[in-house]
Every structure is written in structure tokens, then in C-alpha cells.
Design a protein around this motif. Sequence first.
Motif, PDB file in Angstrom:
ATOM      1  N   MET A   1      -0.043 -36.744 -80.413  1.00 15.91           N
ATOM      2  CA  MET A   1       0.012 -36.323 -79.123  1.00 15.91           C
ATOM      3  C   MET A   1      -1.480 -36.227 -78.594  1.00 15.91           C
ATOM      4  O   MET A   1      -2.043 -35.368 -78.952  1.00 15.91           O
ATOM      5  CB  MET A   1       0.924 -35.136 -78.874  1.00 15.91           C
ATOM      6  N   GLU A   3      -3.506 -35.092 -74.768  1.00 14.68           N
ATOM      7  CA  GLU A   3      -3.480 -34.518 -73.493  1.00 14.68           C
ATOM      8  C   GLU A   3      -4.013 -35.097 -72.383  1.00 14.68           C
ATOM      9  O   GLU A   3      -5.309 -35.745 -72.550  1.00 14.68           O
ATOM     10  CB  GLU A   3      -4.029 -33.185 -73.540  1.00 14.68           C
ATOM     11  N   THR A  13       1.274 -34.184 -71.937  1.00 11.76           N
ATOM     12  CA  THR A  13       0.891 -34.511 -73.101  1.00 11.76           C
ATOM     13  C   THR A  13       1.887 -35.731 -73.474  1.00 11.76           C
ATOM     14  O   THR A  13       2.965 -36.004 -73.277  1.00 11.76           O
ATOM     15  CB  THR A  13       1.409 -33.500 -74.249  1.00 11.76           C
TER      16      THR A  13
END
Length: 74
Positions: A1, A3, A13
Motif C-alpha cells: 500500500m 500513501e 492509501t
Amino acid sequence: MIELTKLNGNIFTLNSLYIEQIQAFPDTTITLTNGKKLVVKETEIEVVKKVEQFYQKIGLTSIVAKNNQSNDGG
């Protein structure tokens, strides 16, 4: 993931495994595998670096490297 930041400043995210392509139009536009497009403040290079870091973190880069070596006969 990873950001990322939307143009309105909201941080979110994203599961980078769903990224199909990244383009600069000049805003960075990410196309996902489902066809959805996201426009973010980060540059194309910044997004690529974040994706690479995520792949390293989950160990995906070593799998890709091993597969490339196998396909090259090494």
C-alpha cells in the motif's frame, strides 16, 4: 500500500498492485486495472519510487528478479 495525495490535499492509501499505468498529463494520472483513474499531486517518478519501495517491503522484487533470471536461462 502506498500513501498518495489527491489534488484537493486529501491523503489516501492505494494498493499499488492494482496500478496498470502511470502518466503525467501534466498532472500525474494513475490508471487502475479496473479502468478507474486517479489524479494525484505526486510526480510520476515519486509514485514509481513509492511502488518500488512497497514491492521491496513485501518481497515482490526478489520474486520478479528470480523469474527474470529463470527466463534468461540464469
